[in-house]
Design an enzyme around this catalytic site. Sequence first.
Site, short mmCIF file in Angstrom:
data_model
loop_
_atom_site.label_atom_id
_atom_site.label_comp_id
_atom_site.label_asym_id
_atom_site.label_seq_id
_atom_site.Cartn_x
_atom_site.Cartn_y
_atom_site.Cartn_z
CB CYS A 116 48.04 -0.40 -33.02
SG CYS A 116 46.86 -0.10 -34.32
CG HIS A 241 46.26 -0.01 -29.35
ND1 HIS A 241 46.28 1.27 -29.86
CD2 HIS A 241 45.61 -0.77 -30.27
CE1 HIS A 241 45.69 1.27 -31.04
NE2 HIS A 241 45.27 0.05 -31.31
CG ASN A 271 42.70 2.43 -33.08
OD1 ASN A 271 43.86 2.82 -32.92
ND2 ASN A 271 42.42 1.20 -33.46
O1 UT7 Z 1 44.16 -1.06 -33.63
C1 UT7 Z 1 43.59 -2.28 -34.02
C2 UT7 Z 1 42.39 -1.94 -34.84
N1 UT7 Z 1 41.34 -2.82 -34.86
C3 UT7 Z 1 40.50 -3.17 -33.86
O2 UT7 Z 1 40.69 -2.89 -32.72
C4 UT7 Z 1 39.27 -3.90 -34.26
C5 UT7 Z 1 38.79 -4.95 -33.31
N2 UT7 Z 1 37.42 -5.28 -33.64
C6 UT7 Z 1 36.39 -4.58 -33.14
O3 UT7 Z 1 36.60 -3.69 -32.33
C7 UT7 Z 1 35.01 -4.93 -33.59
O4 UT7 Z 1 35.06 -6.11 -34.36
C8 UT7 Z 1 34.32 -3.79 -34.41
C9 UT7 Z 1 34.04 -2.60 -33.50
C10 UT7 Z 1 35.22 -3.36 -35.56
C11 UT7 Z 1 32.98 -4.27 -34.95
O5 UT7 Z 1 32.17 -4.76 -33.91
P1 UT7 Z 1 31.47 -6.18 -34.03
O6 UT7 Z 1 30.69 -6.37 -32.80
O7 UT7 Z 1 32.54 -7.20 -34.33
O8 UT7 Z 1 30.50 -5.97 -35.25
P2 UT7 Z 1 30.41 -6.80 -36.60
O9 UT7 Z 1 31.56 -6.50 -37.49
O10 UT7 Z 1 30.10 -8.23 -36.28
O11 UT7 Z 1 29.11 -6.17 -37.24
C12 UT7 Z 1 27.83 -6.31 -36.63
C13 UT7 Z 1 26.82 -5.58 -37.49
C14 UT7 Z 1 26.91 -5.94 -38.98
O12 UT7 Z 1 25.58 -5.94 -39.49
P3 UT7 Z 1 24.79 -7.33 -39.69
O13 UT7 Z 1 25.63 -8.12 -40.64
O14 UT7 Z 1 24.69 -7.94 -38.33
O15 UT7 Z 1 23.49 -6.87 -40.25
C15 UT7 Z 1 27.68 -4.77 -39.58
O16 UT7 Z 1 27.35 -4.57 -40.93
O17 UT7 Z 1 27.06 -4.17 -37.42
C16 UT7 Z 1 27.16 -3.64 -38.74
N3 UT7 Z 1 28.05 -2.49 -38.70
C17 UT7 Z 1 27.64 -1.25 -38.38
N4 UT7 Z 1 26.42 -0.76 -38.06
C18 UT7 Z 1 26.35 0.55 -37.77
C19 UT7 Z 1 29.40 -2.46 -38.93
N5 UT7 Z 1 29.86 -1.20 -38.77
C20 UT7 Z 1 28.78 -0.44 -38.43
C21 UT7 Z 1 28.63 0.92 -38.11
N6 UT7 Z 1 27.39 1.37 -37.80
N7 UT7 Z 1 29.67 1.78 -38.11
#
Ligand code: UT7
Length: 314
Positions: A116, A241, A271
């Site tokens: 990125c 980004h 993204n």
């Molecule tokens: O260009 C660089 C690319 N990468 C990034 O920019 C990523 C940076 N990270 C982020 O933006 C965030 O970490 C994410 C958007 C990827 C995820 O958000 P989060 O607030 O960190 O969520 P999490 O991974 O802690 O997941 C929270 C919950 C989990 O469920 P439980 O364990 O709490 O029951 C996940 O399984 O959300 C669940 N989950 C979803 N639920 C619905 C994960 N993906 C999804 C989804 N829909 N698509």
Amino acid sequence: MMEEIVIKITGTGSALPEKRLTNFDLQEMVETSDEWIRERTGIAERRVAEEGENLASLAAKAAQRALEMAGRSAEEIDMILVATCSPDDMLPCCACQVQGLIGAKNATAFDINAACSGFLFGLQTAYAYLQTGMYKRALVIGAEVLSKLVDWTDRSTCVLFGDGAGAALLECSTGQKQFLGFVQGAIGEKGMVLSCARTRFVQMNGQEVYRFAVKQVPQCIEDVLEKTGLSIQDIDLFVLHQANVRIIEAVAKRLKVDIEKFPMNLSRVGNMSSATIPVLLDELNREGKLETGQKIVLSGFGAGLTYGACVLVW
Ligand code: UT7
């Protein structure tokens, strides 16, 4: 006395695939919801390449639009750099394919993979070549077709990414300096938090990447400003980004800058990795939102882990 070489962006261009994939479409594919995706990422829809569209065709289209804006022909170009982490083929590289597609037969061409941060790394690379006087005109393109590297059954990654390409034409010129400073770097030891093995899909520890971004992006913006002798208040726009609206908001808060100075388009395009910065820059340019004399910071972060920032005067 020889006049100092000044490097300027003389044209920008972008290209997005036709097909829109909305959060509601994704609800039909994996266990997710429009609400979750919007709240956690700020994304509502993204573009996905279909039959007849690929990385090279999107990159070539973006490049042609930048050339048109600058009033240059492809044969006048000395160098084509494509920043990408999702090449159509291992060989030939995308930049060579673009060179062939647009007929830039006098240009050298190669790819850069810094995920990125790639467009920023490409800008600095082109800048360095032009600054030596070795070349006069360079096309820097950020292009991705991430849809083919995403596991469409993995809800934690497939909702995040989109396809697209953006380009900038850099030319040797005279007069006022446009590029005031760059920083770029990598933290290889943390690379495995965002990876994609050759025959596999993108894998990510989202929270680790999030933590890295909200710490590293403000830091490298402060570093590049220090290099240029400017303060945060001198900056009119921060073109970051476009990974996640929460990351952009956290960066604005850490820097104590009004969020209004951080234009965003990720709700429409998701993204697009190395393409996010040049696509947003081109949209702002074509909408007449970039004014002469404005000071702009570009900054990105991504797999590697890589990070970079650049200050320019429009
Ligand atoms: O260009 C660089 C690319 N990468 C990034 O920019 C990523 C940076 N990270 C982020 O933006 C965030 O970490 C994410 C958007 C990827 C995820 O958000 P989060 O607030 O960190 O969520 P999490 O991974 O802690 O997941 C929270 C919950 C989990 O469920 P439980 O364990 O709490 O029951 C996940 O399984 O959300 C669940 N989950 C979803 N639920 C619905 C994960 N993906 C999804 C989804 N829909 N698509």
